[in-house]
Design a protein around this motif. Structure first.
Motif, mmCIF file in Angstrom:
data_model
loop_
_atom_site.group_PDB
_atom_site.id
_atom_site.type_symbol
_atom_site.label_atom_id
_atom_site.label_comp_id
_atom_site.label_asym_id
_atom_site.label_seq_id
_atom_site.Cartn_x
_atom_site.Cartn_y
_atom_site.Cartn_z
ATOM 1 N N ASP A 153 1.015 -1.241 -0.138
ATOM 2 C CA ASP A 153 -0.126 0.227 -0.250
ATOM 3 C C ASP A 153 0.808 1.036 0.089
ATOM 4 O OD1 ASP A 153 1.027 0.119 2.684
ATOM 5 O OD2 ASP A 153 -0.899 -0.587 3.626
ATOM 6 N N ALA A 154 0.135 2.403 -0.058
ATOM 7 C CA ALA A 154 0.884 3.557 -0.288
ATOM 8 C C ALA A 154 1.658 4.001 1.041
ATOM 9 C CB ALA A 154 0.216 4.885 -0.526
ATOM 10 N N LYS A 159 7.394 4.614 3.452
ATOM 11 C CA LYS A 159 8.288 4.350 4.544
ATOM 12 C C LYS A 159 9.252 3.569 3.954
ATOM 13 C CE LYS A 159 5.057 4.068 8.262
ATOM 14 N NZ LYS A 159 3.995 3.404 9.222
ATOM 15 N N ILE A 160 9.372 2.716 3.019
ATOM 16 C CA ILE A 160 10.633 2.063 2.483
ATOM 17 C C ILE A 160 11.498 3.110 1.704
ATOM 18 C CG2 ILE A 160 11.509 0.781 0.310
ATOM 19 C CD1 ILE A 160 9.099 -1.245 1.014
ATOM 20 N N TYR A 205 2.466 10.930 -5.165
ATOM 21 C CA TYR A 205 1.649 9.934 -4.897
ATOM 22 C C TYR A 205 1.552 9.716 -3.362
ATOM 23 C CZ TYR A 205 -0.164 5.230 -4.091
ATOM 24 O OH TYR A 205 -0.623 4.067 -3.366
ATOM 25 N N PHE A 206 2.825 9.604 -2.615
ATOM 26 C CA PHE A 206 2.722 9.656 -1.325
ATOM 27 C C PHE A 206 2.304 11.015 -0.551
ATOM 28 C CE2 PHE A 206 7.511 7.590 -2.238
ATOM 29 C CZ PHE A 206 6.887 6.484 -2.609
ATOM 30 N N LYS A 207 2.591 12.108 -1.154
ATOM 31 C CA LYS A 207 2.043 13.186 -0.664
ATOM 32 C C LYS A 207 0.538 13.270 -0.269
ATOM 33 C CE LYS A 207 3.826 16.779 0.293
ATOM 34 N NZ LYS A 207 4.253 17.349 1.571
ATOM 35 N N ASP A 208 -0.139 12.757 -1.502
ATOM 36 C CA ASP A 208 -1.576 12.515 -1.385
ATOM 37 C C ASP A 208 -2.187 11.298 -0.794
ATOM 38 O OD1 ASP A 208 -1.763 14.832 -3.019
ATOM 39 O OD2 ASP A 208 -2.265 13.611 -5.121
ATOM 40 N N PRO A 211 0.451 10.963 3.647
ATOM 41 C CA PRO A 211 0.980 12.328 4.242
ATOM 42 C C PRO A 211 1.516 12.247 5.435
ATOM 43 C CG PRO A 211 -1.369 12.342 4.176
ATOM 44 C CD PRO A 211 -0.959 11.106 3.613
ATOM 45 N N ASP A 212 1.226 11.350 6.484
ATOM 46 C CA ASP A 212 1.627 11.155 7.542
ATOM 47 C C ASP A 212 3.172 10.504 7.614
ATOM 48 O OD1 ASP A 212 -0.414 12.243 8.815
ATOM 49 O OD2 ASP A 212 -1.472 10.392 9.364
#
Length: 376
Positions: A153-154, A159-160, A205-208, A211-212
């Motif tokens: 998942d996103a 995190k990777i 994509y991560f930002k959307d 975001p945390d």
């Protein structure tokens, strides 16, 4: 009798006028760019001269196909493209050294302003020419070499790439892949070392969606010190291929036989494909906040839940002027964009790079923008 002769004479004269009118229309079709001209490069007047472009390395395979197709109809045109990266390509264009730039991100406001010094009139604009998903690629013995995907998942992907998950058998990965036996192998992140629109599309994509877990500002430059950098799409792919445990990101056209991550959308994990990427663009809208005329910029809907959609996707643009100081450059830019965005050009890119064709809903607006290029 005389009345009949008069009628036949008028009819014959009308036929001659109609033929002349049709011929005139044919001449206009050959020399101008209209809505029908997006169907074939052969409907534009032949182009001659030397023309340079530079920019997105993601576009390289498609551009090579486009050059071959365009030169087939315009044998006296000599075209070269330097896949220097989106950021470098835009900066080169803004010096006036190239006829166009390829970029995996739309122009920034300051770049639009800078273009006033390059364009003969108005400001540069961006037209979408290339739609492709961005693959999360990996090389992991026993998994990728066995042709298997890994589900993520996103939040896990973010995190990777931020160094918070460092082993392939971390529970965050293992829990999403119950059918895989994952090794206790260290994860080595590979990212772009150069200024890259692919990077910006990837981390957006991560930002959307996470975001945390991804708190960096959006940028074409890689934002942290995790892993190692490689120049260009080809550099990332080559580096990932060289070592077990590596993970990176690259335009789908250049992935080859590397493993790819199936990304979670809703309750399912969707594998990457051109068709899956196209579904996201169909579920996205244009960004109406961008400044400048003739611009067609897509605001990608990373939160899509469309069935079968792959949410990490880039829209790559060609950037041109509405007026050039050199008329030949203007004629080329107009003919080039006409061909590239035509059904013929999009098919060439699909065959060469596995891209998704531009949505038909954009065609009329793209044609309108191309027509805005002044050639006289």
């Amino acid at each position: 009798m005389q009345k009949n002769i008069l009628i036949r004479s008028i009819a014959a004269l009308s036929g001659i006028v109609m033929l002349a009118s049709v011929a005139a229309c044919g001449d206009n079709t050959a020399s101008t760019t209209d809505s029908s001209s997006t169907d074939s490069a052969s409907k534009t007047a032949p182009i001659s001269g030397n023309f340079q472009g530079a920019g997105a390395s993601s576009q390289q395979s498609a551009v090579e196909a486009w050059i071959a197709g365009f030169q087939g109809a315009n044998p006296d045109a000599k075209i070269a493209y330097n896949p220097s990266g989106s950021g470098a390509g835009v900066q080169t264009f803004l010096t006036g050294a190239t006829a166009w730039a390829g970029s995996d991100k739309a122009l920034a406001d300051d770049e639009v302003e800078q273009s006033k010094s390059v364009c003969a009139d108005g400001t540069a604009f961006d037209v979408p020419v290339y739609v492709s998903p961005i693959a999360v690629i990996f090389n992991l013995k026993g998994v990728s070499d066995a042709g298997k995907h890994i589900n993520m998942d996103a939040d896990t992907i973010a995190k990777i790439f931020d160094g918070k998950i460092t082993k392939w058998n971390d529970p965050a990965i293992a829990d999403q892949n119950k059918d895989l036996t994952l090794p206790d192998t260290a994860i080595t992140v590979v990212h772009r070392s150069d200024k890259s629109g692919t990077t910006q599309n990837f981390v957006s994509y991560f930002k959307d969606q996470a975001p945390d877990s991804w708190t960096y500002d959006l940028s074409e430059n890689w934002p942290n010190e995790v892993g190692q950098g490689a120049k260009g799409t080809s550099g990332v792919v080559s580096t990932v291929k060289q070592a077990d445990g590596t993970i990176g990101y690259a335009d789908f056209s250049q992935v080859g036989d590397l493993g790819t991550v199936a990304v979670k959308v809703g309750d399912s994990y969707n594998e990457i494909s051109a068709e899956a990427g196209s579904k996201v663009i169909e579920d996205s809208k244009q960004d109406d906040t961008v400044k400048g005329d003739n611009r067609i910029v897509i605001k990608i809907n990373h939160a899509t839940e469309a069935e079968g959609a792959y949410p990490i996707v880039l829209v790559s643009y060609d950037i041109v002027c509405p007026a050039y100081k050199d008329t030949k450059q203007a004629e080329f830019a107009k003919a080039w964009l006409t061909y590239v965005t035509s059904d013929e050009g999009q098919k060439a890119a699909q065959d060469a790079a596995g891209t998704a064709p531009l949505p038909s809903s954009l065609k009329s607006e793209i044609t309108k923008s191309i027509k805005a290029i002044k050639t006289k």
